[in-house]
Design a protein around this motif. Structure first.
Motif, PDB file in Angstrom:
ATOM      1  N   ALA A  66       0.826  -1.212   0.000  1.00  0.00           N
ATOM      2  CA  ALA A  66       0.000   0.000   0.000  1.00  0.00           C
ATOM      3  C   ALA A  66       0.855   1.253   0.000  1.00  0.00           C
ATOM      4  N   GLY A  67       2.163   1.107   0.228  1.00  0.00           N
ATOM      5  CA  GLY A  67       3.016   2.284   0.230  1.00  0.00           C
ATOM      6  C   GLY A  67       4.447   1.957   0.618  1.00  0.00           C
ATOM      7  N   TYR A  70      10.866   6.341   3.293  1.00  0.00           N
ATOM      8  CA  TYR A  70      12.263   6.479   3.658  1.00  0.00           C
ATOM      9  C   TYR A  70      13.221   6.138   2.528  1.00  0.00           C
ATOM     10  N   MET A  71      12.893   6.568   1.318  1.00  0.00           N
ATOM     11  CA  MET A  71      13.891   6.512   0.257  1.00  0.00           C
ATOM     12  C   MET A  71      14.788   7.742   0.323  1.00  0.00           C
ATOM     13  N   ALA A  72      14.304   8.783   1.064  1.00  0.00           N
ATOM     14  CA  ALA A  72      15.047  10.038   1.200  1.00  0.00           C
ATOM     15  C   ALA A  72      15.437  10.542  -0.190  1.00  0.00           C
ATOM     16  N   GLY A  73      16.673  10.945  -0.379  1.00  0.00           N
ATOM     17  CA  GLY A  73      17.077  11.444  -1.690  1.00  0.00           C
ATOM     18  C   GLY A  73      17.687  10.383  -2.565  1.00  0.00           C
ATOM     19  N   MET A  74      17.560   9.102  -2.158  1.00  0.00           N
ATOM     20  CA  MET A  74      18.174   8.021  -2.907  1.00  0.00           C
ATOM     21  C   MET A  74      17.251   7.542  -4.032  1.00  0.00           C
ATOM     22  N   GLU A  75      17.806   6.717  -4.910  1.00  0.00           N
ATOM     23  CA  GLU A  75      17.022   6.120  -5.988  1.00  0.00           C
ATOM     24  C   GLU A  75      16.993   4.610  -5.818  1.00  0.00           C
ATOM     25  N   ILE A  76      15.848   4.017  -6.099  1.00  0.00           N
ATOM     26  CA  ILE A  76      15.711   2.566  -6.046  1.00  0.00           C
ATOM     27  C   ILE A  76      16.630   1.933  -7.086  1.00  0.00           C
ATOM     28  N   SER A  77      17.078   0.722  -6.852  1.00  0.00           N
ATOM     29  CA  SER A  77      17.914   0.032  -7.840  1.00  0.00           C
ATOM     30  C   SER A  77      17.136  -0.145  -9.141  1.00  0.00           C
ATOM     31  N   PRO A  78      17.803  -0.031 -10.289  1.00  0.00           N
ATOM     32  CA  PRO A  78      17.107  -0.067 -11.580  1.00  0.00           C
ATOM     33  C   PRO A  78      16.226  -1.295 -11.777  1.00  0.00           C
ATOM     34  N   ALA A  79      16.618  -2.441 -11.251  1.00  0.00           N
ATOM     35  CA  ALA A  79      15.835  -3.665 -11.449  1.00  0.00           C
ATOM     36  C   ALA A  79      14.435  -3.558 -10.874  1.00  0.00           C
ATOM     37  N   GLU A  86       4.986   2.302  -9.316  1.00  0.00           N
ATOM     38  CA  GLU A  86       3.542   2.073  -9.302  1.00  0.00           C
ATOM     39  C   GLU A  86       2.970   2.059  -7.878  1.00  0.00           C
ATOM     40  N   ILE A  87       3.842   2.168  -6.883  1.00  0.00           N
ATOM     41  CA  ILE A  87       3.409   2.091  -5.487  1.00  0.00           C
ATOM     42  C   ILE A  87       3.459   3.489  -4.874  1.00  0.00           C
ATOM     43  N   PRO A  88       2.440   3.895  -4.110  1.00  0.00           N
ATOM     44  CA  PRO A  88       2.470   5.224  -3.492  1.00  0.00           C
ATOM     45  C   PRO A  88       3.673   5.397  -2.559  1.00  0.00           C
ATOM     46  N   THR A  89       4.311   6.546  -2.643  1.00  0.00           N
ATOM     47  CA  THR A  89       5.357   6.909  -1.690  1.00  0.00           C
ATOM     48  C   THR A  89       4.710   7.750  -0.596  1.00  0.00           C
ATOM     49  N   LEU A  90       4.671   7.216   0.609  1.00  0.00           N
ATOM     50  CA  LEU A  90       3.983   7.905   1.693  1.00  0.00           C
ATOM     51  C   LEU A  90       4.806   9.050   2.262  1.00  0.00           C
ATOM     52  N   SER A  91       6.128   8.885   2.255  1.00  0.00           N
ATOM     53  CA  SER A  91       6.991   9.913   2.827  1.00  0.00           C
ATOM     54  C   SER A  91       8.424   9.673   2.376  1.00  0.00           C
ATOM     55  N   PRO A  92       9.218  10.765   2.170  1.00  0.00           N
ATOM     56  CA  PRO A  92      10.641  10.570   1.886  1.00  0.00           C
ATOM     57  C   PRO A  92      11.404  10.115   3.122  1.00  0.00           C
ATOM     58  N   LEU A  93      10.812  10.332   4.313  1.00  0.00           N
ATOM     59  CA  LEU A  93      11.364   9.839   5.564  1.00  0.00           C
ATOM     60  C   LEU A  93      10.519   8.666   6.040  1.00  0.00           C
ATOM     61  N   THR A  96       4.897   8.221   9.077  1.00  0.00           N
ATOM     62  CA  THR A  96       4.394   8.461  10.421  1.00  0.00           C
ATOM     63  C   THR A  96       3.257   7.495  10.735  1.00  0.00           C
ATOM     64  N   THR A  97       2.886   7.442  12.013  1.00  0.00           N
ATOM     65  CA  THR A  97       1.750   6.604  12.413  1.00  0.00           C
ATOM     66  C   THR A  97       0.502   7.022  11.655  1.00  0.00           C
ATOM     67  N   GLU A  98       0.298   8.323  11.538  1.00  0.00           N
ATOM     68  CA  GLU A  98      -0.888   8.826  10.830  1.00  0.00           C
ATOM     69  C   GLU A  98      -0.885   8.388   9.376  1.00  0.00           C
ATOM     70  N   GLN A  99       0.269   8.422   8.733  1.00  0.00           N
ATOM     71  CA  GLN A  99       0.346   7.990   7.334  1.00  0.00           C
ATOM     72  C   GLN A  99       0.083   6.501   7.201  1.00  0.00           C
ATOM     73  N   LEU A 100       0.540   5.714   8.163  1.00  0.00           N
ATOM     74  CA  LEU A 100       0.265   4.282   8.135  1.00  0.00           C
ATOM     75  C   LEU A 100      -1.227   4.015   8.318  1.00  0.00           C
ATOM     76  N   VAL A 101      -1.855   4.751   9.211  1.00  0.00           N
ATOM     77  CA  VAL A 101      -3.304   4.594   9.426  1.00  0.00           C
ATOM     78  C   VAL A 101      -4.058   4.999   8.164  1.00  0.00           C
ATOM     79  N   ASP A 102      -3.675   6.134   7.561  1.00  0.00           N
ATOM     80  CA  ASP A 102      -4.355   6.604   6.350  1.00  0.00           C
ATOM     81  C   ASP A 102      -4.210   5.597   5.211  1.00  0.00           C
ATOM     82  N   ALA A 103      -3.065   4.895   5.155  1.00  0.00           N
ATOM     83  CA  ALA A 103      -2.840   3.896   4.105  1.00  0.00           C
ATOM     84  C   ALA A 103      -3.540   2.582   4.403  1.00  0.00           C
ATOM     85  N   GLU A 104      -4.163   2.496   5.573  1.00  0.00           N
ATOM     86  CA  GLU A 104      -4.841   1.272   6.016  1.00  0.00           C
ATOM     87  C   GLU A 104      -3.864   0.093   6.008  1.00  0.00           C
TER      88      GLU A 104
END
Length: 324
Positions: A66-67, A70-79, A86-93, A96-104
């Protein structure tokens, strides 16, 4: 030929494995002193670190996510980039608890201890909100952590999601890559290595219980602080002079003082190299005198499927003649 990440063929095999199976439920997960029973695979997982995200994607579990966070300023590996996007990024850090609740979220997976803390949310607090949790076992600091322990981590995650065959396929792919590197560096004298993790007054170091220390050693290096029974700690400039490392591995993430940094490769990784080059006290250390620096980001330096990428990069740097 070395692979920068898992091969496309294996990723296709993993992603294409049958998802409709009983998965051996109920599945009991024993993790860092927490016992969790799964009656079925989680459907709304959220990851709290880049290595946790990559491990789930390597197992082809994006449809269960669901999300991410904490990728921060990094990039995921190309693979894994296509699935990750295609997956929502909830936060660059860390989410939070609230974001986890909102994402169910019904499952929260952290690749290192930062994800669960009194200042954010403990595992018990998330359990009270109906979320199951897992922490990559390197973060428990139970002792040395290497590829064998990482394979156990993969098996546990595959068990939670009822896809054990994907776990074994991923492990087999990684074992093949590790074996190739070990064959290439076999019989060569390990080079002394310091793994620098920042710090100015006193250099911070990666110690013996961290995955990156194990990767350095499997790549034909010797962590000069590898006998220290912890994951991270500090040393002194004088000790670097005494140990005379021939290579310095500069480890960096995408944050400084808890804040996301733009272009961390340059603004943290290269900046740390520049700082070390300017320290007169270590100017005569072989690694500094010869400019033998290797920057390793947290995306590949933390335990996950891209640990194989780190292994290959370090082996090629330590023993380039082995790969001619």
């Amino acid at each position: 030929m070395m692979r920068p990440a898992l091969t496309a063929a294996t990723l296709a095999l993993i992603a294409g494995s049958a998802a409709a199976q009983d998965g051996g439920y109920p599945y009991t997960d024993e993790n860092c002193g927490v016992t969790t029973i799964y009656e079925a695979a989680p459907e709304r997982a959220v990851t709290l670190s880049n290595n946790a995200t990559e491990l789930m994607l390597a197992l082809g579990l994006e449809e269960h996510m669901a999300g991410t966070s904490y990728m921060a300023g990094m990039e995921i590996s190309p693979a894994y980039a296509a699935a990750y996007n295609e997956i929502p990024t909830l936060s660059p850090l860390v989410a939070t608890t609230e974001q986890l609740v909102d994402a169910e979220a019904d499952f929260v997976y952290a690749g290192y201890p930062d994800g669960f803390s009194e200042s954010r949310h403990t595992r018990d607090q998330l359990h009270d909100l109906g979320m199951k949790t897992r922490l990559n076992t390197e973060g428990c600091n139970l002792g040395r952590f290497g590829f064998d322990e990482l394979y156990d981590e993969i098996r546990s995650m595959a068990g939670i999601f009822g896809v054990p065959e994907r776990g074994e396929a991923l492990i087999a792919e990684m074992q093949e890559g590790v074996a190739e590197v070990e064959a290439a560096v076999a019989g060569r004298e390990p080079v002394p290595v310091f793994i620098y993790n920042g710090g100015e007054d006193a250099p911070r170091a990666v110690l013996g219980n961290a995955m990156l220390s194990h990767v350095v050693e499997r790549a034909g290096g010797r962590n000069i602080l590898g006998e220290e029974n912890n994951r991270y700690g500090s040393t002194s400039w004088e000790q670097l002079v005494a140990e005379a490392p021939e290579y310095i591995v500069v480890f960096y993430s995408g944050t400084e003082s808890g804040q996301v940094v733009d272009d961390p490769s340059n603004n943290i990784g290269q900046a740390r190299v520049d700082f070390l080059m300017q320290q007169p006290i270590i100017a005569g250390v072989p690694a500094v005198a010869e400019g033998n620096f290797i920057t390793i980001s947290s995306v590949i330096g933390q335990p996950g499927p891209s640990s194989l990428t780190a292994l290959e990069e370090l082996a090629r740097a330590f023993h380039p003649e082995a790969f001619d």
